[in-house]
Enzyme design. Structure first.
Site, PDB file in Angstrom:
ATOM      1  N   SER A 189       0.836  -1.197   0.000  1.00 37.26           N
ATOM      2  CA  SER A 189       0.000   0.000   0.000  1.00 37.26           C
ATOM      3  C   SER A 189       0.876   1.254   0.000  1.00 37.26           C
ATOM      4  O   SER A 189       1.710   1.416  -0.897  1.00 37.26           O
ATOM      5  CB  SER A 189      -0.972  -0.044   1.178  1.00 37.26           C
ATOM      6  OG  SER A 189      -2.003   0.900   1.031  1.00 37.26           O
ATOM      7  N   GLU A 316      -9.409  -5.177  -4.058  1.00 42.72           N
ATOM      8  CA  GLU A 316      -8.705  -4.264  -3.164  1.00 42.72           C
ATOM      9  C   GLU A 316      -9.636  -3.437  -2.270  1.00 42.72           C
ATOM     10  O   GLU A 316      -9.508  -3.409  -1.049  1.00 42.72           O
ATOM     11  CB  GLU A 316      -7.827  -3.303  -3.988  1.00 42.72           C
ATOM     12  CG  GLU A 316      -6.650  -3.944  -4.688  1.00 42.72           C
ATOM     13  CD  GLU A 316      -5.421  -4.068  -3.803  1.00 42.72           C
ATOM     14  OE1 GLU A 316      -5.507  -3.767  -2.596  1.00 42.72           O
ATOM     15  OE2 GLU A 316      -4.373  -4.471  -4.329  1.00 42.72           O
ATOM     16  N   HIS A 413      -7.749  -5.687   0.159  1.00 43.58           N
ATOM     17  CA  HIS A 413      -6.535  -4.989   0.538  1.00 43.58           C
ATOM     18  C   HIS A 413      -5.999  -5.528   1.864  1.00 43.58           C
ATOM     19  O   HIS A 413      -6.759  -5.715   2.816  1.00 43.58           O
ATOM     20  CB  HIS A 413      -6.861  -3.492   0.655  1.00 43.58           C
ATOM     21  CG  HIS A 413      -5.688  -2.581   0.662  1.00 43.58           C
ATOM     22  ND1 HIS A 413      -4.810  -2.489  -0.387  1.00 43.58           N
ATOM     23  CD2 HIS A 413      -5.252  -1.683   1.594  1.00 43.58           C
ATOM     24  CE1 HIS A 413      -3.899  -1.574  -0.116  1.00 43.58           C
ATOM     25  NE2 HIS A 413      -4.122  -1.087   1.082  1.00 43.58           N
TER      26      HIS A 413
END
Length: 505
Positions: A189, A316, A413
């Site tokens: 990320s 995600e 995610h």
């Protein structure tokens, strides 16, 4: 207890497994407060005797309180520390340096999913995890000093901290059995985009030979966007937007002001792209520390000497919806406004809807588009651009989906990180991975951990790299028990006309 000698002084760690020693909270730069606030990282003051490094150091200023992790308290200043996990008796082992994510605003190296024990024990790596400045302290724009002293307050201070940590690794990791000439910088990320930025920064050149970027998020901020955020945060803190006034404002006040500004964007439908997920801070394409958005710089050939392994998850943005950090868009009118606010092609939502199952709700279309925009498409282009520029590049996708007692387990995610670290059995990560792991998850984790370890050691994770045109196979990380769920549509062709540029106000 085990003692190691660094260039700044001796440190004492502790065994965490039969054959792994952890040394926690080692300072790699001086506390970034007082006269050092908003400046580039300063050298550590050497110490005498043996420093106890059996606990994590303080986290950077933030308001987040994460499960299983320490929180920040005003007065915690020695925040530029790192942690080392070393196999017992290690000599010239490959080194993996982990840079955590958290929207450049929260998180730390002390999160349970980043524990380096399994990677050190089973992967044979020396693992380093890093704290760096976050939020305004690390990424807020500080105007030029107006008093004529010439004190420099650079943008991207968090990136400069990460480069300083890599310099520490270069100088000291041999004492822990690591090979300073075989370092891999890895992150997820915001940490992944940080790694991509380090690939193209002069300050990090030559400090690592490989990079792992999971769910890189883009694009970065323009200088104008950074100035706008500073003006709003200063106003919320009740101080002028000057270097002197900001430096005199306590860190906790700037954390509170940042939270207030983010909340204001969240409740203002007219606030443009920040209305949907008000992340205030990001690397700034300032032309000094960071020459350009990492994707553009990589496409121009910067960092081509660094081997790159890119991954993203297939769903995600489902995590952000699950934790309530983003706006829910549930009407077609709202989705069209979202499209306009991000400068996306007008027909993109219609083209997504045509690929999704009949009757898919607007929210599903929105989450698919937003996840691809921020993570999947940016990450994919980063890998392809690196390959076309002459870099050695490997790509993978995390698609671990299955049925579960509380509904479908999603490939969202952050779900990939505990499996790659071998920490998927911890209770603290059950939310991320959708409950206790199965035997298939154990096998998947061993495959992912092995790929990281082999890439860090040799530059080959176990499949073919992309060719010079940026095409080639992607390794799919999914359970081997056949419970992978319905194949997801390929949305990449829908992005052909879109170009990433640094975001403007």
């Amino acid at each position: 207890m085990v003692v190691f000698r660094t260039n700044d002084g001796s440190v004492r760690g502790r065994p965490v497994a039969d054959d792994v020693v952890a040394v926690l909270g080692i300072p790699y730069a001086a506390p970034p407060f007082g006269a050092a606030r908003f400046r580039e990282p300063q050298p550590v003051e050497p110490w005498t005797g043996v420093r106890d490094c059996t606990r994590f150091g303080p986290v950077a200023p933030q308001s987040a309180e994460l499960p299983g992790s320490p929180s920040w308290s005003p007065g915690d200043e020695d925040v530029l520390t790192l942690n080392v996990w070393a196999p017992a008796g290690a000599v010239s082992r490959p080194v993996l340096v982990w840079i955590h994510g958290g929207a450049y605003t929260f998180g730390s190296s002390a999160q349970p999913d980043f524990d380096g024990t399994a990677l050190a024990r089973d992967g044979g790596l020396v693992v380093v995890t890093v704290n760096y400045r976050l939020g305004f302290e690390g990424f807020g724009h500080v105007p030029a000093d107006e008093d004529g002293t010439g004190v420099r307050h650079p943008d991207n201070r968090g990136l400069l901290d990460q480069a300083a940590a890599l310099r520490w690794v270069r100088a000291n990791i041999g004492a822990f059995g690591g090979d300073p000439d075989n370092v891999t910088a890895a992150g997820q990320s915001a940490g992944a985009t940080s790694v991509a930025a380090l690939m193209v920064m002069d300050q990090a050149r030559g400090l690592f030979r490989r990079a792992i970027a999971h769910s890189a998020v883009g694009p970065c901020w323009s200088a104008a966007q950074a100035r706008e955020i500073t003006a709003r945060v200063a106003a919320a803190a009740g101080v002028p937007a000057t270097a002197a006034a900001l430096a005199a404002t306590p860190p906790e006040a700037l954390v509170a002001a940042s939270d207030a500004v983010a909340d204001g964007y969240r409740h203002d439908p007219a606030s443009g792209h920040l209305h949907y997920d008000p992340v205030l801070y990001a690397p700034v394409a300032d032309g000094v520390v960071l020459p350009a958005d990492p994707l553009a710089a990589v496409a121009a050939g910067a960092g081509r000497e660094v081997d790159l392994l890119v991954c993203h998850t297939t769903q995600e943005y489902r995590l952000m919806d699950a934790v309530g950090s983003s706006k829910k868009v549930t009407t077609w009118e709202g989705l069209k406004r979202f499209t306009a606010d991000f400068g996306l092609p007008d027909d993109l939502p219609d083209r997504y809807r045509a690929l999704l199952p009949d009757g898919a709700p607007v929210l599903d279309v929105y989450l698919s588009v937003f996840g691809d925009l921020l993570f999947a498409e940016y990450s994919s282009r980063l890998g392809e651009a690196h390959a076309r520029a002459g870099g050695r590049t490997f790509v993978s996708r995390f698609d671990r989906r299955r049925g579960g007692p509380q509904g479908e387990v999603l490939a969202w995610h952050c779900a990939d990180v505990p499996l790659a670290f071998g920490n998927h059995g911890l209770a603290a990560v059950e939310f991320l991975i959708g409950g206790p792991p199965s035997a298939a998850d154990d096998r998947l984790s061993r495959r992912m951990l092995s790929a990281w370890a082999e890439f860090a050691a040799t530059g080959d994770p176990g499949w073919r790299p992309l060719d010079g045109a940026g095409t080639g196979p992607a390794r799919i990380w999914a359970p081997d028990d056949g419970d992978a769920g319905t194949p997801l549509p390929d949305t990449r062709p829908l992005w052909g006309d879109f170009e990433y540029r640094p975001l403007e106000p």
